[in-house]
Design a protein around this motif. Structure first.
Motif, short mmCIF file in Angstrom:
data_model
loop_
_atom_site.label_atom_id
_atom_site.label_comp_id
_atom_site.label_asym_id
_atom_site.label_seq_id
_atom_site.Cartn_x
_atom_site.Cartn_y
_atom_site.Cartn_z
N MET A 113 25.78 45.06 13.65
CA MET A 113 25.00 44.22 14.58
C MET A 113 23.52 44.32 14.20
O MET A 113 23.00 45.41 14.03
N SER A 114 22.86 43.17 14.04
CA SER A 114 21.44 43.23 13.68
C SER A 114 20.59 42.84 14.88
O SER A 114 21.05 42.17 15.81
N SER A 115 19.30 43.27 14.85
CA SER A 115 18.44 42.98 15.99
C SER A 115 18.18 41.49 16.14
O SER A 115 17.68 41.05 17.17
N SER A 116 18.53 40.70 15.09
CA SER A 116 18.32 39.25 15.21
C SER A 116 19.28 38.62 16.23
O SER A 116 19.14 37.47 16.59
N ILE A 117 20.25 39.44 16.71
CA ILE A 117 21.12 38.90 17.78
C ILE A 117 20.32 38.76 19.07
O ILE A 117 20.76 38.12 20.00
N ILE A 118 19.16 39.41 19.15
CA ILE A 118 18.37 39.30 20.39
C ILE A 118 17.41 38.12 20.24
O ILE A 118 16.48 38.16 19.43
N SER A 119 17.68 37.08 20.99
CA SER A 119 16.88 35.86 20.82
C SER A 119 16.30 35.36 22.15
O SER A 119 15.65 34.33 22.18
N LYS A 120 16.57 36.12 23.23
CA LYS A 120 16.12 35.63 24.54
C LYS A 120 15.19 36.65 25.21
O LYS A 120 15.40 37.86 25.08
N ALA A 121 14.24 36.11 25.93
CA ALA A 121 13.34 37.00 26.70
C ALA A 121 13.08 36.41 28.06
O ALA A 121 13.06 35.18 28.24
N GLU A 147 -2.99 45.57 15.08
CA GLU A 147 -2.88 44.74 13.86
C GLU A 147 -1.68 43.78 13.97
O GLU A 147 -1.78 42.61 13.70
N ASN A 148 -0.54 44.33 14.41
CA ASN A 148 0.67 43.53 14.54
C ASN A 148 1.27 43.79 15.93
O ASN A 148 2.11 44.67 16.10
N PRO A 149 0.87 43.00 16.93
CA PRO A 149 1.29 43.29 18.30
C PRO A 149 2.81 43.24 18.52
O PRO A 149 3.31 43.81 19.47
N ALA A 150 3.54 42.57 17.61
CA ALA A 150 5.00 42.48 17.79
C ALA A 150 5.73 43.68 17.20
O ALA A 150 6.92 43.85 17.43
N ALA A 151 5.01 44.53 16.44
CA ALA A 151 5.68 45.64 15.74
C ALA A 151 6.45 46.56 16.71
O ALA A 151 7.61 46.89 16.43
N PRO A 152 5.86 46.98 17.84
CA PRO A 152 6.63 47.87 18.72
C PRO A 152 7.92 47.22 19.23
O PRO A 152 8.97 47.84 19.23
N LEU A 153 7.82 45.95 19.62
CA LEU A 153 9.00 45.27 20.15
C LEU A 153 10.08 45.14 19.07
O LEU A 153 11.27 45.37 19.33
N LEU A 154 9.67 44.80 17.86
CA LEU A 154 10.64 44.68 16.76
C LEU A 154 11.35 46.00 16.53
O LEU A 154 12.58 46.05 16.37
N ALA A 155 10.57 47.08 16.54
CA ALA A 155 11.17 48.40 16.31
C ALA A 155 12.08 48.80 17.48
O ALA A 155 13.16 49.37 17.28
N MET A 156 11.66 48.46 18.70
CA MET A 156 12.50 48.77 19.87
C MET A 156 13.82 48.01 19.81
O MET A 156 14.88 48.55 20.12
N MET A 157 13.76 46.74 19.40
CA MET A 157 15.00 45.94 19.33
C MET A 157 15.95 46.53 18.29
O MET A 157 17.16 46.62 18.51
N GLN A 158 15.36 46.93 17.15
CA GLN A 158 16.16 47.53 16.07
C GLN A 158 16.87 48.79 16.57
O GLN A 158 18.08 48.96 16.40
N ALA A 159 16.10 49.66 17.23
CA ALA A 159 16.67 50.92 17.73
C ALA A 159 17.72 50.64 18.81
O ALA A 159 18.76 51.29 18.86
N HIS A 160 17.44 49.67 19.67
CA HIS A 160 18.36 49.32 20.75
C HIS A 160 19.73 48.93 20.18
O HIS A 160 20.77 49.39 20.65
N VAL A 161 19.68 48.12 19.13
CA VAL A 161 20.93 47.64 18.52
C VAL A 161 21.63 48.79 17.80
O VAL A 161 22.83 49.00 17.96
#
Ligand code: UTP
Length: 301
Positions: free
Chosen positions: A1-9, A140-154
Motif C-alpha cells: 500500500m502506498s501513501s498515494s492511496i490518500i487523496s482526500k482531506a 522550505e517545503n511546508p508539505a514535507a511533514p504531511l508527506l512523511a506522516m502519510m508514508q508512516a501511516h500507511v
C-alpha cells in the motif's frame, strides 16, 4: 500500500473564532491574510503539494467568502491574461489543476470532532488527512511533514498519525496533549500514543507534546466519532475520538514536527501577528521593504 492511496482531506473551518473578535464578526478567521494570501490558501497549497486533490471544507455561517475564494474565476483570469500580469496569474495557481473543492456546512459549532464527522460520507472507507484551517506550516517545503506522516501511516497501517510539537510546560493547558510513555521524542519517528487529554489542568499534563493541527486517519475515526459523547460544553472533541481509538487498542501514533517546520496558529491575536510579521518579512516580493521599515522603527524603540 502506498501513501498515494490518500487523496482526500477535510479542512474544518467552521469555528466561531471568538478570540479574534471583532476581526471575525463577519469574516472567517481562516480567511485573514497572512502576508499576501488568506491563511486557508496556505493550508490548501500544502495539501496540493502533498498530492491531495479532493478537499472538503467544513464551513458555516459568516464563512461564505471561503467558497468564493476557492471558486474558479474565468473572467478574472481572462482579465489578468489580457493585461499580461503573469505574477498575479501565478498567485491563482491554487485554483488550477486537479484539485476539487467540496463544501459542507456545520450549522452550529458543535466542536472539532463534530466538524470532522461531517466528512464521513465524503471520505467513505478511505484513509484521509485532517488539516485545521487556522494553522499553517512554514518552511522550505511546508508539505514535507504531511508527506512523511502519510508514508508512516500507511507503512504502519495506523488508525491515526497525529502531528505534535513541543510546547512550554506552562502552556500545555491550552492544547490536546499526548502521552507517549518513556519514549524520547524524536522528530520524524512515529511514537505510540498511550493516552491523549484535551487541555489538561496546569500541572497534570502527561508530556509537553501538543497536537499540532495535522492528522492522518483510517476510516475507523468515524466510528470513534459516533461512539463518543459531547463534552460539558456540548462539543464533540476530536481528542476524545482519538482517545477512544487508543482504548480500543487501535494503532495511534504521534509524529513530532522537526524544528525546520514551524507551525503558526492564527487563532489568537498574538500568534496571528507573529505569523503575519514572519510571512511579511519572508515575502519574496515585498520582504525587503518590510525589513527596511522594521529597521527604521528599531531606532525608535
Ligand atoms: P478552535 O479550537 O480555534 O475554535 O478551532 P474556534 O471556535 O474556531 O475559535 P475560538 O475558540 O472561538 O476563538 C480550531 C479549528 O477547528 C475548526 C475551526 O474553524 C478551526 O479551524 N472548528 C472548531 C470547526 O470547524 N468547528 C467547530 O465546532 C470548532
Amino acid at each position: 500500500m502506498s501513501s498515494s492511496i490518500i487523496s482526500k482531506a477535510i479542512i474544518p473551518a467552521a469555528g466561531l473564532g471568538t478570540r479574534l473578535l471583532p476581526a471575525t464578526k463577519a469574516h472567517p478567521k481562516e480567511m485573514l491574510p497572512i502576508g499576501r494570501k488568506p491563511a486557508l490558501q496556505y493550508v490548501v497549497e500544502e495539501l496540493q503539494a502533498a498530492k491531495i486533490h479532493d478537499i472538503l471544507m467544513v464551513t458555516g455561517r459568516r464563512k461564505r467568502s471561503i467558497e468564493d475564494h476557492f471558486d474558479a474565476d474565468p473572467p478574472l483570469v481572462t482579465a489578468l491574461k489580457q493585461a499580461g500580469n503573469e505574477a498575479l496569474l501565478q498567485d491563482l495557481d491554487f485554483l488550477e489543476g486537479r484539485s476539487h473543492f467540496f463544501f459542507t456546512r456545520q450549522s452550529e459549532p458543535k466542536g472539532l470532532g463534530h466538524a470532522v464527522s461531517l466528512g464521513a460520507g465524503f471520505v467513505e472507507d478511505q484513509h484521509c488527512v485532517v488539516a485545521l484551517g487556522d494553522s499553517l506550516i512554514a518552511g522550505e517545503n511546508p508539505a514535507a511533514p504531511l508527506l512523511a506522516m502519510m508514508q508512516a501511516h500507511v507503512e504502519l497501517n495506523a488508525a491515526a498519525m497525529i502531528a505534535v510539537e513541543i510546547v512550554p510546560a506552562e502552556e500545555t493547558f491550552r492544547y490536546g496533549i499526548v502521552d507517549v510513555g518513556d519514549r524520547q521524542p524524536t522528530p520524524g519517528e512515529p511514537m505510540v500514543v498511550q493516552d491523549i487529554v484535551e487541555k489538561p489542568p496546569a500541572g497534570t499534563a502527561p508530556s509537553r507534546l501538543a497536537v499540532a493541527a495535522r492528522y492522518v486517519f483510517s476510516p475507523v475515526i468515524f466510528e470513534a466519532l459516533e461512539r463518543i459523547v459531547p463534552d460539558g460544553r456540548g462539543e464533540l472533541q476530536l481528542t476524545d475520538a482519538i482517545r477512544w481509538l487508543v482504548r480500543m487498542e487501535q494503532p495511534v501514533y504521534a509524529w513530532l514536527l522537526d524544528p525546520v517546520h514551524k507551525r503558526y496558529d492564527v487563532g489568537n491575536f498574538e500568534s496571528y501577528y507573529r505569523a503575519f510579521i514572519d510571512f511579511a518579512l519572508a515575502d519574496e516580493r515585498y520582504g525587503y521593504l518590510v525589513r527596511k521599515y522594521i529597521k527604521s522603527l528599531a531606532y525608535e524603540f
